[in-house]
Design a protein around this motif. Structure first.
Motif, PDB file in Angstrom:
ATOM      1  N   GLU A  61       0.824  -1.206   0.000  1.00  0.00           N
ATOM      2  CA  GLU A  61       0.000   0.000   0.000  1.00  0.00           C
ATOM      3  C   GLU A  61       0.859   1.257   0.000  1.00  0.00           C
ATOM      4  O   GLU A  61       0.556   2.233  -0.708  1.00  0.00           O
ATOM      5  N   VAL A  62       1.928   1.247   0.777  1.00  0.00           N
ATOM      6  CA  VAL A  62       2.806   2.417   0.829  1.00  0.00           C
ATOM      7  C   VAL A  62       3.473   2.642  -0.523  1.00  0.00           C
ATOM      8  O   VAL A  62       3.557   3.776  -1.014  1.00  0.00           O
ATOM      9  N   LEU A  63       3.963   1.582  -1.133  1.00  0.00           N
ATOM     10  CA  LEU A  63       4.622   1.717  -2.434  1.00  0.00           C
ATOM     11  C   LEU A  63       3.660   2.261  -3.482  1.00  0.00           C
ATOM     12  O   LEU A  63       4.046   3.083  -4.315  1.00  0.00           O
ATOM     13  N   ARG A  64       2.415   1.842  -3.427  1.00  0.00           N
ATOM     14  CA  ARG A  64       1.428   2.386  -4.371  1.00  0.00           C
ATOM     15  C   ARG A  64       1.198   3.865  -4.110  1.00  0.00           C
ATOM     16  O   ARG A  64       1.000   4.656  -5.043  1.00  0.00           O
ATOM     17  N   SER A  65       1.227   4.270  -2.837  1.00  0.00           N
ATOM     18  CA  SER A  65       0.931   5.664  -2.499  1.00  0.00           C
ATOM     19  C   SER A  65       2.028   6.622  -2.953  1.00  0.00           C
ATOM     20  O   SER A  65       1.763   7.814  -3.123  1.00  0.00           O
ATOM     21  N   VAL A  66       3.251   6.124  -3.143  1.00  0.00           N
ATOM     22  CA  VAL A  66       4.356   7.000  -3.559  1.00  0.00           C
ATOM     23  C   VAL A  66       4.812   6.684  -4.983  1.00  0.00           C
ATOM     24  O   VAL A  66       5.850   7.179  -5.421  1.00  0.00           O
ATOM     25  N   GLU A  67       4.029   5.880  -5.682  1.00  0.00           N
ATOM     26  CA  GLU A  67       4.386   5.543  -7.060  1.00  0.00           C
ATOM     27  C   GLU A  67       4.457   6.829  -7.888  1.00  0.00           C
ATOM     28  O   GLU A  67       3.569   7.673  -7.851  1.00  0.00           O
ATOM     29  N   GLY A  68       5.542   6.980  -8.610  1.00  0.00           N
ATOM     30  CA  GLY A  68       5.721   8.164  -9.440  1.00  0.00           C
ATOM     31  C   GLY A  68       6.495   9.278  -8.764  1.00  0.00           C
ATOM     32  O   GLY A  68       6.871  10.249  -9.430  1.00  0.00           O
ATOM     33  N   VAL A  69       6.739   9.162  -7.452  1.00  0.00           N
ATOM     34  CA  VAL A  69       7.535  10.169  -6.743  1.00  0.00           C
ATOM     35  C   VAL A  69       9.009   9.808  -6.902  1.00  0.00           C
ATOM     36  O   VAL A  69       9.420   8.691  -6.585  1.00  0.00           O
ATOM     37  N   GLU A  70       9.811  10.745  -7.391  1.00  0.00           N
ATOM     38  CA  GLU A  70      11.237  10.488  -7.537  1.00  0.00           C
ATOM     39  C   GLU A  70      11.853  10.223  -6.168  1.00  0.00           C
ATOM     40  O   GLU A  70      11.522  10.892  -5.194  1.00  0.00           O
ATOM     41  N   PRO A  71      12.766   9.239  -6.072  1.00  0.00           N
ATOM     42  CA  PRO A  71      13.382   8.936  -4.772  1.00  0.00           C
ATOM     43  C   PRO A  71      14.011  10.156  -4.102  1.00  0.00           C
ATOM     44  O   PRO A  71      13.923  10.311  -2.882  1.00  0.00           O
ATOM     45  N   ALA A  72      14.635  11.031  -4.882  1.00  0.00           N
ATOM     46  CA  ALA A  72      15.258  12.225  -4.308  1.00  0.00           C
ATOM     47  C   ALA A  72      14.226  13.200  -3.757  1.00  0.00           C
ATOM     48  O   ALA A  72      14.580  14.101  -2.984  1.00  0.00           O
TER      49      ALA A  72
END
Length: 211
Positions: A61-72
């Motif tokens: 769920e967390v990974l889906r919520s930040v999908e598309g956010v650059e790691p930096a």
């Protein structure tokens, strides 16, 4: 380091987004965002989901919520079990993480908690913590950070010697190659978090400045 666009806070075992440290972090970020708005800068988005009992489901769920956010552009903060999760996510995604008395071996420590439990902030809510959940925690373990992380300074660990739940020596050994703030007082809850550690955490993550 680019200023993050998202700050993700991960609470601990049986906890919730209503935890004291989560609310203190959110309040400080709100003040920072007000100053950023006055300076014509975009806000840093606050994410603090209620994590399900299943570690695998929680990370999905967390990974889906930040999908598309650059790691930096993603900053992580995690307390206790949330610190274990944040370590896994920082290693997988390549972003920075601040860890507050982080759990080092939750599969070992939480095996004794298998059964029906109540939530700290809502005693009327119960959930089942199972042997399968313990196995899922094993699957999320990251190896020796000095070997698997090319930049050990990706992590900041705040560790209290008087933690009554976790062994501070084990935490310090686990994050020996990272930035560590080892303090004498605060307990597992880090009761002095807002006054003594929060600013340092946000500065490390790159969201402490208003612009």
């Amino acid at each position: 380091m680019p200023t993050p666009t998202h700050l993700l806070y991960l609470h601990g075992f049986r906890s919730s987004p209503h935890s004291t440290k989560a609310r203190q972090t959110q309040a400080r970020l709100h003040a920072i965002n007000a100053r950023r708005a006055a300076a014509g800068r975009p806000a840093v988005h606050w994410l603090c989901p209620q994590l399900p009992p299943s570690p695998r489901q929680a990370m999905d769920e967390v990974l889906r919520s930040v999908e598309g956010v650059e790691p930096a552009r993603l900053a992580l903060a995690g307390s206790s079990l949330g610190g274990f999760y944040a370590t896994y996510l920082a290693h997988r995604l390549g972003c920075r993480a601040a860890l507050l008395n982080p759990a080092v071996n939750p599969a070992r420590d939480l095996r004794a908690q298998i059964g029906v439990l109540t939530a700290w902030h809502d005693p009327g809510t119960s959930f089942a913590f199972t042997a399968e959940h313990v196995h899922e925690l094993r699957d999320l373990e990251v190896g020796d950070l000095s070997l698997v992380v090319p930049d050990p300074w990706r992590y900041l660990a705040v560790i209290a010697r008087d933690d009554e739940v976790l062994d501070w020596r084990e935490m310090a050994a686990r994050y020996a190659g990272a930035q560590c703030r080892i303090v004498d007082h605060g307990g597992h809850a880090l009761v002095n978090y807002a006054t003594e550690h929060l600013d340092a955490v946000l500065d490390f993550l790159g969201v402490g400045a208003p612009a």
